[in-house]
Design a protein around this motif. Structure first.
Motif, mmCIF file in Angstrom:
data_model
loop_
_atom_site.group_PDB
_atom_site.id
_atom_site.type_symbol
_atom_site.label_atom_id
_atom_site.label_comp_id
_atom_site.label_asym_id
_atom_site.label_seq_id
_atom_site.Cartn_x
_atom_site.Cartn_y
_atom_site.Cartn_z
ATOM 1 N N ILE A 1 0.880 -1.221 0.100
ATOM 2 C CA ILE A 1 -0.151 -0.072 0.011
ATOM 3 C C ILE A 1 0.919 1.241 0.014
ATOM 4 C CG2 ILE A 1 -1.779 1.348 1.323
ATOM 5 C CD1 ILE A 1 -2.405 -1.318 2.741
ATOM 6 N N VAL A 2 0.377 2.058 -1.032
ATOM 7 C CA VAL A 2 1.004 3.477 -0.673
ATOM 8 C C VAL A 2 0.081 4.518 -0.644
ATOM 9 C CG1 VAL A 2 2.539 5.192 -1.983
ATOM 10 C CG2 VAL A 2 2.906 2.870 -2.386
ATOM 11 N N ARG A 3 0.188 5.121 0.631
ATOM 12 C CA ARG A 3 -0.825 6.273 1.176
ATOM 13 C C ARG A 3 -0.248 7.658 1.058
ATOM 14 N NH1 ARG A 3 -2.513 4.567 6.236
ATOM 15 N NH2 ARG A 3 -3.808 3.149 5.180
ATOM 16 N N HIS A 4 -0.650 8.570 0.050
ATOM 17 C CA HIS A 4 -0.212 9.884 0.181
ATOM 18 C C HIS A 4 -1.375 10.840 0.578
ATOM 19 C CE1 HIS A 4 2.002 13.382 -0.941
ATOM 20 N NE2 HIS A 4 1.186 13.598 -1.740
ATOM 21 N N THR A 5 -1.182 11.690 1.621
ATOM 22 C CA THR A 5 -2.238 12.776 1.787
ATOM 23 C C THR A 5 -1.453 14.089 1.467
ATOM 24 O OG1 THR A 5 -2.743 11.393 3.617
ATOM 25 C CG2 THR A 5 -3.435 13.435 3.705
ATOM 26 N N GLU A 6 -2.215 14.926 0.815
ATOM 27 C CA GLU A 6 -1.600 16.097 0.226
ATOM 28 C C GLU A 6 -2.708 17.144 0.741
ATOM 29 O OE1 GLU A 6 0.686 18.944 -1.339
ATOM 30 O OE2 GLU A 6 0.842 16.478 -1.646
ATOM 31 N N PHE A 7 -1.914 17.994 1.847
ATOM 32 C CA PHE A 7 -2.840 19.257 2.339
ATOM 33 C C PHE A 7 -2.673 20.287 1.211
ATOM 34 C CE2 PHE A 7 -2.562 16.768 5.966
ATOM 35 C CZ PHE A 7 -3.531 16.655 6.445
ATOM 36 N N PHE A 8 -3.847 21.091 1.054
ATOM 37 C CA PHE A 8 -3.715 22.049 0.167
ATOM 38 C C PHE A 8 -2.974 23.345 0.347
ATOM 39 C CE2 PHE A 8 -7.574 19.740 -1.327
ATOM 40 C CZ PHE A 8 -7.114 19.318 -2.688
ATOM 41 N N ASP A 9 -3.220 23.766 1.693
ATOM 42 C CA ASP A 9 -2.754 25.157 2.347
ATOM 43 C C ASP A 9 -1.474 24.819 3.091
ATOM 44 O OD1 ASP A 9 -4.705 26.697 0.987
ATOM 45 O OD2 ASP A 9 -6.336 26.110 2.689
ATOM 46 N N THR A 10 -1.331 23.672 3.697
ATOM 47 C CA THR A 10 -0.268 23.555 4.755
ATOM 48 C C THR A 10 0.494 22.425 4.173
ATOM 49 O OG1 THR A 10 -1.751 24.030 6.355
ATOM 50 C CG2 THR A 10 0.237 23.237 7.023
ATOM 51 N N SER A 11 1.003 22.609 3.159
ATOM 52 C CA SER A 11 1.939 21.358 2.308
ATOM 53 C C SER A 11 2.737 20.744 3.097
ATOM 54 C CB SER A 11 2.433 21.931 1.053
ATOM 55 O OG SER A 11 3.242 23.024 1.278
ATOM 56 N N ASP A 12 3.255 21.430 4.188
ATOM 57 C CA ASP A 12 4.428 20.815 5.100
ATOM 58 C C ASP A 12 3.981 19.729 5.567
ATOM 59 O OD1 ASP A 12 6.415 22.821 4.418
ATOM 60 O OD2 ASP A 12 6.216 23.984 6.019
ATOM 61 N N GLU A 13 2.449 19.467 6.047
ATOM 62 C CA GLU A 13 1.948 18.470 6.571
ATOM 63 C C GLU A 13 1.594 17.258 5.685
ATOM 64 O OE1 GLU A 13 1.775 18.378 10.128
ATOM 65 O OE2 GLU A 13 2.926 20.007 9.867
ATOM 66 N N SER A 14 1.998 17.258 4.485
ATOM 67 C CA SER A 14 1.598 16.312 3.610
ATOM 68 C C SER A 14 2.724 15.149 3.763
ATOM 69 C CB SER A 14 1.623 16.929 2.072
ATOM 70 O OG SER A 14 0.801 17.856 1.820
ATOM 71 N N ALA A 15 2.089 13.980 3.515
ATOM 72 C CA ALA A 15 3.018 12.838 3.763
ATOM 73 C C ALA A 15 2.849 11.692 2.881
ATOM 74 C CB ALA A 15 2.750 12.406 5.273
ATOM 75 N N THR A 16 3.783 10.700 2.926
ATOM 76 C CA THR A 16 3.632 9.532 2.017
ATOM 77 C C THR A 16 4.123 8.306 2.908
ATOM 78 O OG1 THR A 16 3.912 10.595 -0.011
ATOM 79 C CG2 THR A 16 4.192 8.237 0.011
ATOM 80 N N GLU A 17 3.086 7.457 3.009
ATOM 81 C CA GLU A 17 3.475 6.261 3.802
ATOM 82 C C GLU A 17 3.418 4.954 2.964
ATOM 83 O OE1 GLU A 17 1.044 5.805 7.634
ATOM 84 O OE2 GLU A 17 -0.280 7.264 6.513
ATOM 85 N N ILE A 18 4.364 4.132 3.087
ATOM 86 C CA ILE A 18 4.418 2.992 2.320
ATOM 87 C C ILE A 18 4.154 1.763 3.226
ATOM 88 C CG2 ILE A 18 6.000 1.435 0.938
ATOM 89 C CD1 ILE A 18 7.311 3.964 0.010
ATOM 90 N N LEU A 19 3.231 1.060 3.062
ATOM 91 C CA LEU A 19 2.875 -0.089 3.955
ATOM 92 C C LEU A 19 3.145 -1.409 3.342
ATOM 93 C CD1 LEU A 19 -0.250 1.758 5.338
ATOM 94 C CD2 LEU A 19 1.951 1.459 6.543
ATOM 95 N N LYS A 20 3.543 -2.219 4.023
ATOM 96 C CA LYS A 20 3.737 -3.721 3.340
ATOM 97 C C LYS A 20 3.478 -4.975 4.452
ATOM 98 C CE LYS A 20 8.541 -3.415 3.377
ATOM 99 N NZ LYS A 20 8.707 -2.038 4.078
ATOM 100 N N ARG A 21 3.070 -5.935 4.119
ATOM 101 C CA ARG A 21 2.793 -7.192 5.069
ATOM 102 C C ARG A 21 2.827 -8.460 4.144
ATOM 103 N NH1 ARG A 21 -3.240 -7.206 7.447
ATOM 104 N NH2 ARG A 21 -4.264 -7.401 5.433
ATOM 105 N N GLY A 22 3.294 -9.458 4.990
ATOM 106 C CA GLY A 22 3.128 -10.977 4.477
ATOM 107 C C GLY A 22 2.412 -11.655 5.127
ATOM 108 N N LEU A 23 1.537 -12.514 4.661
ATOM 109 C CA LEU A 23 0.608 -13.490 5.431
ATOM 110 C C LEU A 23 1.102 -14.927 4.925
ATOM 111 C CD1 LEU A 23 -2.478 -11.652 3.863
ATOM 112 C CD2 LEU A 23 -1.277 -11.486 6.340
ATOM 113 N N LEU A 24 0.937 -15.667 5.904
ATOM 114 C CA LEU A 24 1.246 -17.016 5.667
ATOM 115 C C LEU A 24 0.356 -18.042 6.549
ATOM 116 C CD1 LEU A 24 3.011 -19.323 4.756
ATOM 117 C CD2 LEU A 24 4.670 -18.943 6.662
ATOM 118 N N ARG A 25 -0.369 -18.866 5.941
ATOM 119 C CA ARG A 25 -1.495 -19.795 6.824
ATOM 120 C C ARG A 25 -1.068 -21.177 6.531
ATOM 121 N NH1 ARG A 25 -7.180 -19.087 5.097
ATOM 122 N NH2 ARG A 25 -6.380 -20.395 3.377
#
Length: 86
Positions: free
Chosen positions: A62-86
């Protein structure tokens, strides 16, 4: 809406794109001088799982990017990953 599944050998991959917009009335959680802003969040995601009947192996990316319009310093990108085994 269910995205088209992609068969990759013993895996089935499911791509998803989520888009969200919102407004925060107190971005910095301050007692005074509140700062409000509007944002858009874009989240492409890929989930892959095996089609085996007894065991399962999978992964999410997952790549999650949050972009603020007026306060761009608070914009951030997260990269999430996980593995599953059953």
């Amino acid at each position: 809406y269910y995205p088209e599944q992609i068969q990759l050998g013993a895996f089935v991959a499911r791509p998803v794109l989520a888009v969200e917009a919102g407004h925060v009335s107190n971005l910095f959680l301050s007692d005074g001088n509140e700062t409000s802003d509007t944002y858009v969040e874009i989240e492409p995601r890929v989930t892959a799982r095996t089609t085996w009947s007894t065991h399962m192996l999978g992964a999410d990316a997952i790549v999650r990017h949050t972009e603020f319009f007026d306060t761009s310093d608070e914009s951030a990108t997260e990269i999430l990953k996980r593995g599953l085994l059953r």
